[in-house]
Design a protein around this motif. Structure first.
Motif, PDB file in Angstrom:
ATOM      1  N   TYR A  78       7.688  11.789   9.847  1.00 27.13           N
ATOM      2  CA  TYR A  78       7.281  13.149   9.463  1.00 27.13           C
ATOM      3  C   TYR A  78       7.563  13.334   7.981  1.00 27.13           C
ATOM      4  N   TYR A  79       6.565  13.787   7.235  1.00 26.21           N
ATOM      5  CA  TYR A  79       6.773  14.179   5.837  1.00 26.21           C
ATOM      6  C   TYR A  79       5.695  15.179   5.426  1.00 26.21           C
ATOM      7  N   LYS A  80       6.031  15.974   4.411  1.00 25.49           N
ATOM      8  CA  LYS A  80       5.181  17.106   4.050  1.00 25.49           C
ATOM      9  C   LYS A  80       5.123  17.271   2.526  1.00 25.49           C
ATOM     10  N   GLN A  92       0.757  18.095   5.801  1.00 25.36           N
ATOM     11  CA  GLN A  92       1.769  17.622   6.750  1.00 25.36           C
ATOM     12  C   GLN A  92       1.241  16.395   7.476  1.00 25.36           C
ATOM     13  N   PHE A  93       2.074  15.334   7.523  1.00 26.00           N
ATOM     14  CA  PHE A  93       1.677  14.091   8.180  1.00 26.00           C
ATOM     15  C   PHE A  93       2.692  13.708   9.259  1.00 26.00           C
ATOM     16  N   ILE A  94       2.181  13.360  10.440  1.00 22.94           N
ATOM     17  CA  ILE A  94       3.009  12.807  11.517  1.00 22.94           C
ATOM     18  C   ILE A  94       2.324  11.522  11.982  1.00 22.94           C
ATOM     19  N   PRO A  95       2.566  10.395  11.265  1.00 18.30           N
ATOM     20  CA  PRO A  95       1.948   9.136  11.674  1.00 18.30           C
ATOM     21  C   PRO A  95       2.714   8.457  12.804  1.00 18.30           C
ATOM     22  N   VAL A  96       1.985   8.005  13.814  1.00 18.50           N
ATOM     23  CA  VAL A  96       2.543   7.213  14.915  1.00 18.50           C
ATOM     24  C   VAL A  96       1.979   5.808  14.748  1.00 18.50           C
ATOM     25  N   CYS A  97       2.854   4.839  14.477  1.00 19.86           N
ATOM     26  CA  CYS A  97       2.405   3.513  14.049  1.00 19.86           C
ATOM     27  C   CYS A  97       3.095   2.380  14.802  1.00 19.86           C
ATOM     28  N   GLY A 118      -1.753   2.683  12.519  1.00 17.98           N
ATOM     29  CA  GLY A 118      -1.449   3.772  13.430  1.00 17.98           C
ATOM     30  C   GLY A 118      -2.396   4.933  13.240  1.00 17.98           C
ATOM     31  N   TYR A 119      -2.025   6.045  13.828  1.00 21.39           N
ATOM     32  CA  TYR A 119      -2.837   7.253  13.765  1.00 21.39           C
ATOM     33  C   TYR A 119      -1.955   8.387  13.270  1.00 21.39           C
ATOM     34  N   SER A 120      -2.439   9.097  12.274  1.00 18.68           N
ATOM     35  CA  SER A 120      -1.664  10.180  11.679  1.00 18.68           C
ATOM     36  C   SER A 120      -2.221  11.540  12.108  1.00 18.68           C
ATOM     37  N   PHE A 121      -1.329  12.387  12.622  1.00 16.83           N
ATOM     38  CA  PHE A 121      -1.689  13.759  12.994  1.00 16.83           C
ATOM     39  C   PHE A 121      -1.399  14.637  11.781  1.00 16.83           C
ATOM     40  N   CYS A 139      -6.290  11.101  11.011  1.00 13.82           N
ATOM     41  CA  CYS A 139      -6.930   9.893  10.488  1.00 13.82           C
ATOM     42  C   CYS A 139      -6.117   8.651  10.843  1.00 13.82           C
ATOM     43  N   MET A 140      -6.715   7.489  10.613  1.00 14.46           N
ATOM     44  CA  MET A 140      -6.027   6.209  10.742  1.00 14.46           C
ATOM     45  C   MET A 140      -5.164   5.980   9.504  1.00 14.46           C
ATOM     46  N   VAL A 141      -4.075   5.229   9.687  1.00 15.97           N
ATOM     47  CA  VAL A 141      -3.225   4.829   8.561  1.00 15.97           C
ATOM     48  C   VAL A 141      -2.934   3.342   8.709  1.00 15.97           C
ATOM     49  N   TYR A 142      -2.965   2.632   7.566  1.00 19.94           N
ATOM     50  CA  TYR A 142      -2.691   1.193   7.534  1.00 19.94           C
ATOM     51  C   TYR A 142      -1.606   0.950   6.497  1.00 19.94           C
ATOM     52  N   PHE A 143      -0.801  -0.087   6.692  1.00 22.73           N
ATOM     53  CA  PHE A 143       0.274  -0.331   5.738  1.00 22.73           C
ATOM     54  C   PHE A 143       0.693  -1.787   5.717  1.00 22.73           C
ATOM     55  N   ALA A 144       1.279  -2.179   4.584  1.00 19.94           N
ATOM     56  CA  ALA A 144       1.939  -3.470   4.429  1.00 19.94           C
ATOM     57  C   ALA A 144       3.396  -3.173   4.105  1.00 19.94           C
ATOM     58  N   CYS A 145       4.315  -4.049   4.529  1.00 20.68           N
ATOM     59  CA  CYS A 145       5.733  -3.755   4.335  1.00 20.68           C
ATOM     60  C   CYS A 145       6.538  -5.031   4.095  1.00 20.68           C
TER      61      CYS A 145
END
Length: 197
Positions: A78-80, A92-97, A118-121, A139-145
Motif C-alpha cells: 500500500y502506498y499513496k 492510491q495503489f494496492i498492488p497484489v503481486c 501482479g494486479y494493482s487496485f 492495472c497490471m504491474v510488472y517489476f524486476a528486483c
C-alpha cells in the motif's frame, strides 16, 4: 573386504539421503514477512508522466521456499503518492503481486535477483471531486528486483531489496468522457522482517 565396501556404500547412501532431506526441508519452508517501502523517481514524462512525489508505504507477503535457491513471494503493498504539482491530488495503489527470486547462500546471507507481476487496485483522491467524476483504473504491474536476506537465526531474517516497477493505469475523466494512460513507473527501496514457520 566386501563388508567394508558394503559399509562404505551404506554410509555414502545415508549421507546422501540426509543431505537430500535437509535440502528438501530448507526448500519447503514457508514464511511471513512484513516490510516498509520507499517509492521514488516516479515517471515525469511531459506527455504521459504522473509527476508524483516520493512516498512511504508498506505491506506483507507469504514466502514459499520452492528450492534452496528459489523462493516465491505472494503479497500486497500500500502506498499513496501525491502529485508534485497539485497537493490535493493523490493516487492510491494496492498492488497484489507474485515474485520469483533466484539466488544463492553466502554463509548467512541469501543474495538474489528476480522479478514478477501482479494486479494493482488503484484510486484517485481529488479534493472537491468524487470517483464518479474522475478515477484511476486498476492495472497490471510488472517489476524486476534484487536484494539480500540476512539470517538472524534459523527462522528469523531481515531483507533489503531494490525494485523497479512498470505500471500504466488509465485515468478516467468521466465528466469529460475522456480516458488516457498515465505512467507511474518508479523505483522502490524495501526493508522487511520475516519469520519462517
Amino acid at each position: 573386504m566386501r563388508i567394508l565396501v558394503y559399509l562404505a556404500v551404506g554410509v555414502a547412501l545415508a549421507c546422501w539421503g540426509a543431505s537430500a532431506m535437509a535440502e528438501e526441508a530448507a526448500a519447503s519452508k514457508v514464511g511471513l514477512e512484513a516490510h516498509g517501502l520507499w517509492a521514488f523517481n516516479f515517471n515525469d514524462d511531459e506527455d504521459e508522466g504522473s509527476n508524483a512525489d516520493d512516498t512511504f508505504g508498506g505491506g506483507a507477503s507469504f514466502v514459499f521456499g520452492l528450492h534452496e535457491n528459489i523462493k516465491l513471494d505472494i503479497g500486497a503493498d500500500y502506498y499513496k503518492p501525491k502529485s508534485d504539482d497539485e497537493s490535493d491530488l493523490k493516487a492510491q495503489f494496492i498492488p497484489v503481486c507474485a515474485a520469483l527470486r533466484f539466488g544463492g547462500n553466502l554463509e548467512s546471507v541469501f543474495l538474489y535477483a528476480g522479478g514478477g507481476a501482479g494486479y494493482s487496485f488503484n484510486s484517485l483522491d481529488v479534493e472537491g471531486a468524487s470517483s464518479s467524476d474522475i478515477d484511476l483504473d486498476d492495472c497490471m504491474v510488472y517489476f524486476a528486483c534484487g536484494g539480500a536476506e540476512f539470517n538472524l537465526n534459523e527462522d528469523l531474517y531481515i531483507r533489503g531489496e531494490f525494485r523497479y516497477n512498470w505500471m500504466k493505469p488509465e485515468l478516467n475523466v468521466k465528466i469529460a468522457d475522456e480516458k488516457f494512460d498515465v505512467k507511474f513507473d518508479h523505483m522502490q527501496l524495501r526493508a522487511g522482517l520475516g519469520f519462517n514457520f
